[in-house]
Scaffold this motif. Structure first.
Motif, mmCIF file in Angstrom:
data_model
loop_
_atom_site.group_PDB
_atom_site.id
_atom_site.type_symbol
_atom_site.label_atom_id
_atom_site.label_comp_id
_atom_site.label_asym_id
_atom_site.label_seq_id
_atom_site.Cartn_x
_atom_site.Cartn_y
_atom_site.Cartn_z
ATOM 1 N N VAL A 173 6.750 -1.568 8.787
ATOM 2 C CA VAL A 173 6.316 -0.276 8.823
ATOM 3 C C VAL A 173 5.531 0.412 7.505
ATOM 4 O O VAL A 173 4.506 1.010 7.682
ATOM 5 N N ASP A 174 6.308 -0.393 6.326
ATOM 6 C CA ASP A 174 5.609 0.248 5.106
ATOM 7 C C ASP A 174 6.028 -0.703 3.927
ATOM 8 O O ASP A 174 6.933 -1.302 4.015
ATOM 9 N N ARG A 175 5.379 -0.587 2.858
ATOM 10 C CA ARG A 175 5.522 -1.453 1.585
ATOM 11 C C ARG A 175 5.473 -0.305 0.588
ATOM 12 O O ARG A 175 4.648 0.483 0.425
ATOM 13 N N LEU A 176 6.534 -0.735 -0.577
ATOM 14 C CA LEU A 176 6.346 0.009 -1.861
ATOM 15 C C LEU A 176 6.659 -1.032 -3.008
ATOM 16 O O LEU A 176 7.517 -1.601 -3.142
ATOM 17 N N PRO A 177 5.488 -1.403 -3.828
ATOM 18 C CA PRO A 177 5.624 -2.381 -4.683
ATOM 19 C C PRO A 177 6.017 -1.692 -6.172
ATOM 20 O O PRO A 177 6.082 -0.605 -6.306
ATOM 21 N N GLY A 178 6.851 -2.583 -6.827
ATOM 22 C CA GLY A 178 7.264 -2.401 -8.175
ATOM 23 C C GLY A 178 8.604 -1.690 -8.383
ATOM 24 O O GLY A 178 9.268 -1.274 -7.267
ATOM 25 N N ALA A 179 9.180 -1.630 -9.399
ATOM 26 C CA ALA A 179 10.660 -1.106 -9.699
ATOM 27 C C ALA A 179 10.618 0.103 -9.634
ATOM 28 O O ALA A 179 9.407 0.929 -10.153
ATOM 29 N N ARG A 180 11.566 0.972 -8.754
ATOM 30 C CA ARG A 180 11.385 2.350 -8.681
ATOM 31 C C ARG A 180 12.683 2.874 -8.859
ATOM 32 O O ARG A 180 13.750 2.470 -8.651
ATOM 33 N N PRO A 181 12.779 4.194 -9.169
ATOM 34 C CA PRO A 181 14.232 4.871 -9.288
ATOM 35 C C PRO A 181 14.760 5.158 -8.173
ATOM 36 O O PRO A 181 13.931 5.136 -6.875
ATOM 37 N N ALA A 182 15.843 5.436 -7.900
ATOM 38 C CA ALA A 182 16.689 5.851 -6.631
ATOM 39 C C ALA A 182 15.900 7.035 -5.822
ATOM 40 O O ALA A 182 15.798 6.818 -4.579
ATOM 41 N N THR A 183 15.546 7.990 -6.495
ATOM 42 C CA THR A 183 14.953 9.103 -5.633
ATOM 43 C C THR A 183 13.791 8.640 -5.203
ATOM 44 O O THR A 183 13.292 9.031 -3.963
ATOM 45 N N GLU A 184 12.793 7.741 -5.714
ATOM 46 C CA GLU A 184 11.695 7.249 -4.863
ATOM 47 C C GLU A 184 11.759 6.382 -3.756
ATOM 48 O O GLU A 184 11.252 6.311 -2.721
ATOM 49 N N ILE A 185 12.978 5.479 -3.970
ATOM 50 C CA ILE A 185 13.492 4.661 -2.774
ATOM 51 C C ILE A 185 13.807 5.297 -1.680
ATOM 52 O O ILE A 185 13.678 5.216 -0.690
ATOM 53 N N GLU A 186 14.828 6.441 -2.034
ATOM 54 C CA GLU A 186 15.230 7.554 -1.039
ATOM 55 C C GLU A 186 13.925 8.164 -0.296
ATOM 56 O O GLU A 186 14.135 8.132 0.993
ATOM 57 N N ALA A 187 12.970 8.486 -1.059
ATOM 58 C CA ALA A 187 11.933 9.293 -0.355
ATOM 59 C C ALA A 187 11.097 8.379 0.572
ATOM 60 O O ALA A 187 10.733 8.539 1.497
ATOM 61 N N PHE A 188 11.030 7.242 0.137
ATOM 62 C CA PHE A 188 10.298 6.106 0.770
ATOM 63 C C PHE A 188 10.785 5.703 2.127
ATOM 64 O O PHE A 188 10.418 5.680 3.128
ATOM 65 N N ALA A 189 12.146 5.698 2.237
ATOM 66 C CA ALA A 189 13.059 5.354 3.388
ATOM 67 C C ALA A 189 12.872 6.582 4.302
ATOM 68 O O ALA A 189 13.024 6.437 5.525
ATOM 69 N N ARG A 190 13.290 7.848 3.764
ATOM 70 C CA ARG A 190 13.318 9.069 4.665
ATOM 71 C C ARG A 190 11.913 9.356 5.315
ATOM 72 O O ARG A 190 11.939 9.886 6.312
ATOM 73 N N ARG A 191 10.965 8.732 4.883
ATOM 74 C CA ARG A 191 9.735 9.039 5.623
ATOM 75 C C ARG A 191 9.841 8.378 7.014
ATOM 76 O O ARG A 191 8.898 8.637 7.759
ATOM 77 N N HIS A 192 10.494 7.407 7.229
ATOM 78 C CA HIS A 192 10.678 6.768 8.358
ATOM 79 C C HIS A 192 12.071 6.995 8.966
ATOM 80 O O HIS A 192 12.237 6.025 9.991
ATOM 81 N N THR A 193 12.961 8.009 8.845
ATOM 82 C CA THR A 193 14.044 8.111 9.364
ATOM 83 C C THR A 193 14.142 9.278 10.157
ATOM 84 O O THR A 193 13.272 10.209 9.997
ATOM 85 N N ALA A 194 14.827 9.340 11.252
ATOM 86 C CA ALA A 194 14.817 10.620 11.978
ATOM 87 C C ALA A 194 15.572 11.683 11.309
ATOM 88 O O ALA A 194 15.360 12.650 11.431
ATOM 89 N N GLU A 195 16.639 11.279 10.269
ATOM 90 C CA GLU A 195 17.398 12.278 9.767
ATOM 91 C C GLU A 195 16.629 12.467 8.224
ATOM 92 O O GLU A 195 16.543 11.390 7.517
ATOM 93 N N ARG A 196 15.912 13.625 7.917
ATOM 94 C CA ARG A 196 15.213 13.552 6.775
ATOM 95 C C ARG A 196 16.000 14.418 5.642
ATOM 96 O O ARG A 196 15.357 14.830 4.583
ATOM 97 N N ALA A 197 17.144 14.960 6.087
ATOM 98 C CA ALA A 197 17.721 15.804 5.042
ATOM 99 C C ALA A 197 18.424 14.977 3.792
ATOM 100 O O ALA A 197 18.561 13.745 3.969
#
Length: 147
Positions: free
Chosen positions: A123-147
């Motif tokens: 569905v999506d890609r995110l290159p490079g080392a990321r902090p937890a907040t960016e990883i969470e935002a990346f995943a949440r864009r594709h989850t039913a639960e966005r809270a």
């Protein structure tokens, strides 16, 4: 609500889990491992291929290698994100040094690389080392639960 298909990241068995039970620590019907653990799983490419084809829950995969400094630096952040995102997404790692076929199969040109799979496709890609907040935002864009 519908059932979800979730591949056990321990034994690679596909399980059906009612949507209402995702947060209730469902276990694999084959091996008894917890399916929605709030942690990162190390998996091989065979397990990934099965999860990629079958899972209806987002699976974020970190393609990494032990010699990669940014990969090692991101590891604790990836673990933090796994704890926050469960049970709405699962996080796993594939060591590209051990599983050399992953780079070719998934077209990996650089690591670390996060790839999100859901409903039988990338569905999506995110290159490079990321902090937890960016990883969470990346995943949440594709989850039913966005809270």
């Amino acid at each position: 609500m519908a059932d979800h298909r979730v591949t056990c990241l321990s034994c690679a068995s596909v399980n059906r889990v009612p949507a209402t039970k995702l947060g209730a620590h469902p276990k694999c019907g084959t091996c008894g491992a917890r399916l929605m653990e709030p942690r990162v799983h190390d998996i091989d490419t065979e397990t990934l291929r099965k999860a990629e084809r079958n899972d209806t829950i987002p699976l974020v995969v970190d393609f990494w290698a032990p010699w990669c400094g940014p990969c090692r630096m991101m590891a604790p952040e990836f673990e933090k994100a796994a704890r926050v995102l469960a049970p709405h997404a699962r996080l796993a790692k594939v060591n590209t040094q051990v599983h050399g076929d992953a780079s070719q199969r998934y077209g990996i040109r650089g690591i670390p690389l996060l790839v999100l799979f859901r409903d039988g496709q990338e569905v999506d890609r995110l290159p490079g080392a990321r902090p937890a907040t960016e990883i969470e935002a990346f995943a949440r864009r594709h989850t039913a639960e966005r809270a």
